[in-house]
Design a protein around this motif. Structure first.
Motif, PDB file in Angstrom:
ATOM      1  N   PRO A 136      60.340  46.791   1.308  1.00  0.00           N
ATOM      2  CA  PRO A 136      59.327  46.962   2.353  1.00  0.00           C
ATOM      3  C   PRO A 136      58.400  45.751   2.403  1.00  0.00           C
ATOM      4  CG  PRO A 136      58.814  48.309   0.432  1.00  0.00           C
ATOM      5  CD  PRO A 136      60.171  47.727   0.190  1.00  0.00           C
ATOM      6  N   GLY A 137      57.432  45.764   3.350  1.00  0.00           N
ATOM      7  CA  GLY A 137      56.653  44.553   3.556  1.00  0.00           C
ATOM      8  C   GLY A 137      55.163  44.695   3.716  1.00  0.00           C
ATOM      9  N   HIS A 138      54.635  45.892   3.975  1.00  0.00           N
ATOM     10  CA  HIS A 138      53.255  45.976   4.476  1.00  0.00           C
ATOM     11  C   HIS A 138      52.179  45.699   3.427  1.00  0.00           C
ATOM     12  CE1 HIS A 138      52.418  50.537   3.624  1.00  0.00           C
ATOM     13  NE2 HIS A 138      53.260  50.051   2.730  1.00  0.00           N
ATOM     14  N   HIS A 179      47.917  52.435   1.962  1.00  0.00           N
ATOM     15  CA  HIS A 179      47.196  51.560   2.889  1.00  0.00           C
ATOM     16  C   HIS A 179      47.956  50.253   3.099  1.00  0.00           C
ATOM     17  CE1 HIS A 179      43.862  49.605   4.861  1.00  0.00           C
ATOM     18  NE2 HIS A 179      43.748  48.688   3.915  1.00  0.00           N
ATOM     19  N   GLY A 180      48.116  49.844   4.364  1.00  0.00           N
ATOM     20  CA  GLY A 180      48.817  48.601   4.685  1.00  0.00           C
ATOM     21  C   GLY A 180      47.904  47.402   4.503  1.00  0.00           C
ATOM     22  N   ASN A 181      47.541  47.139   3.259  1.00  0.00           N
ATOM     23  CA  ASN A 181      46.537  46.108   2.980  1.00  0.00           C
ATOM     24  C   ASN A 181      47.010  44.715   3.339  1.00  0.00           C
ATOM     25  OD1 ASN A 181      48.387  46.451   0.714  1.00  0.00           O
ATOM     26  ND2 ASN A 181      47.112  44.957  -0.375  1.00  0.00           N
ATOM     27  N   PHE A 195      45.291  47.398  14.841  1.00  0.00           N
ATOM     28  CA  PHE A 195      45.912  47.908  13.619  1.00  0.00           C
ATOM     29  C   PHE A 195      45.419  49.326  13.365  1.00  0.00           C
ATOM     30  CE2 PHE A 195      46.048  47.991   8.794  1.00  0.00           C
ATOM     31  CZ  PHE A 195      47.426  48.187   8.727  1.00  0.00           C
ATOM     32  N   LEU A 196      46.320  50.288  13.502  1.00  0.00           N
ATOM     33  CA  LEU A 196      46.042  51.687  13.234  1.00  0.00           C
ATOM     34  C   LEU A 196      46.749  52.061  11.939  1.00  0.00           C
ATOM     35  CD1 LEU A 196      46.690  53.135  16.819  1.00  0.00           C
ATOM     36  CD2 LEU A 196      44.537  52.280  15.868  1.00  0.00           C
ATOM     37  N   ASN A 197      45.977  52.472  10.942  1.00  0.00           N
ATOM     38  CA  ASN A 197      46.525  52.688   9.618  1.00  0.00           C
ATOM     39  C   ASN A 197      46.089  54.044   9.086  1.00  0.00           C
ATOM     40  OD1 ASN A 197      47.603  51.468   6.892  1.00  0.00           O
ATOM     41  ND2 ASN A 197      45.602  52.338   6.417  1.00  0.00           N
ATOM     42  N   SER A 198      47.027  54.784   8.515  1.00  0.00           N
ATOM     43  CA  SER A 198      46.693  56.017   7.801  1.00  0.00           C
ATOM     44  C   SER A 198      47.196  55.899   6.369  1.00  0.00           C
ATOM     45  CB  SER A 198      47.307  57.247   8.482  1.00  0.00           C
ATOM     46  OG  SER A 198      48.723  57.204   8.425  1.00  0.00           O
ATOM     47  N   PHE A 206      44.146  51.177  -2.366  1.00  0.00           N
ATOM     48  CA  PHE A 206      42.778  51.627  -2.208  1.00  0.00           C
ATOM     49  C   PHE A 206      42.092  51.012  -0.981  1.00  0.00           C
ATOM     50  CE2 PHE A 206      43.818  51.557  -6.742  1.00  0.00           C
ATOM     51  CZ  PHE A 206      43.882  52.915  -6.965  1.00  0.00           C
ATOM     52  N   PRO A 207      41.899  51.805   0.061  1.00  0.00           N
ATOM     53  CA  PRO A 207      41.263  51.311   1.285  1.00  0.00           C
ATOM     54  C   PRO A 207      39.904  50.669   0.998  1.00  0.00           C
ATOM     55  CG  PRO A 207      42.134  53.520   1.601  1.00  0.00           C
ATOM     56  CD  PRO A 207      42.266  53.221   0.145  1.00  0.00           C
TER      57      PRO A 207
END
Length: 339
Positions: A136-138, A179-181, A195-198, A206-207
């Motif tokens: 994966p990449g995010h 979180h897609g940090n 950027f919509l992130n859940s 950690f957001p």
């Protein structure tokens, strides 16, 4: 068939399934959750649910240095190359992020899959696309690996859309449990990106760890452990869908993680595979300004059965098959829970 001829005949291009056999060769070590069986489990489920014939197989190609440089610093890519282990060995960049001999090349194919998807949907060769890639990449930042990720596939695809297709409004929607940090770090100062992130609020990374930037189009939805379908859907309706509709994106990229499923032990959210069908439908409705220009890219999801069923529910909707049977049944159940 040419795009104009498809329109004349009233036929839509198929959803592209963009992958490559090389993705099965990334070897992070025995017992690592990010295993090759993830992709094969998805393929098997798609065949069993008769979704597979709705997909058009397209082989990914390797992203070039120039394409990667739109996101990642050359010194970072050189560092990854220098850490490449010998065949049969692995190198740990951190406790979770592992490179085998061919991992960097494989990651470049992951980014290349998203680039190819962008080119295909912009040329109307495919209505939309799903990129079955790994690793994966995010979590990959511009100059740092992490969270299983080496190259930020979605970020590379978004910047390719800007550079090659001159797009100015791109929505990235990340529904992985983490979180897609990395994506946030890359685009924190770029208002061309919504950027919509859940995520679950007490999991890696950690957001809030990424310093605030100048981009006002960052919407994070951190959920408490054990959050279920009703709360998830309500927050998406309130905080995501109006922003997505107002943004009027020219392209939508999905960081499609399925590890918020209740059966995936890597997180503690309580979503059902039907929630991914619901979310896909709502995104397609809200992003009506760019009909068909939706590219979904595999991120997390590590319990093979829930990963396969969730991806199948997602693709059932994305391919235009309507509402999957699992969603019909589950949505009826949710109605009994409402006061």
């Amino acid at each position: 068939m040419k795009a104009w001829l498809r329109r004349l005949l009233g036929k839509k291009a198929r959803t592209a399934w963009i992958s490559h056999p090389i993705f099965l060769q990334h070897e992070p070590g025995n017992g690592h959750p990010e295993a090759a069986g993830r992709i094969t489990a998805i393929e098997t489920e798609l065949q069993q649910q008769s979704i597979w014939p709705r997909l058009r197989g397209v082989q990914a190609e390797e992203a070039s240095d120039k394409q990667l440089a739109l996101v990642h610093a050359s010194r970072y890519l050189n560092f990854l190359e220098s850490m490449r282990p010998q065949p049969g060995k692995i190198y740990r960049l951190d406790d979770d992020t592992v490179m085998s001999h061919d991992s960097l090349t494989i990651a470049r194919y992951g980014a290349g899959a998203v680039i190819k998807a962008v080119d295909r949907v912009m040329a109307e060769k495919s209505h939309n696309a799903f990129c079955a890639v790994r690793p994966p990449g995010h979590h990959a930042q511009s100059d740092k690996a992490g969270g299983f990720c080496l190259i930020n596939n979605v970020a590379v695809g978004a910047m390719h859309a800007v550079a090659a297709h001159r797009l100015q409004r791109i929505a990235i929607i990340d529904f992985d449990v983490h979180h897609g940090n990395g994506t946030e770090e890359v685009f924190k100062d770029d208002p061309r990106i919504l950027f919509l992130n859940s995520c679950e609020n007490d999991l890696y990374p950690f957001p809030g760890d990424i310093p605030a930037g100048k981009n006002p189009n960052m919407v994070n939805l951190p959920f408490s452990p054990h959050t279920g379908s009703i709360e998830f859907r309500e927050q998406v309706r309130r905080q995501w869908l109006p922003r997505l509709s107002r943004f009027k994106p020219e392209l939508v990229l999905l960081s499609a993680g399925f590890d918020a499923h209740r059966d995936d032990e890597i997180g503690r959210l309580s979503l059902h595979e039907a929630d991914y069908a619901w979310l896909t439908h709502k995104i397609m409705q809200a992003a009506g300004e760019c009909p068909g220009r939706i590219i979904s890219v595999l991120e997390g999801g590590y319990q093979l059965d829930s990963l396969a069923k969730s991806t199948a529910a997602h693709l059932y909707v994305l391919t235009g098959m309507g509402k999957p049977p699992c969603a019909v049944e589950y949505d009826a159940y949710l109605k009994t829970l409402k006061p």
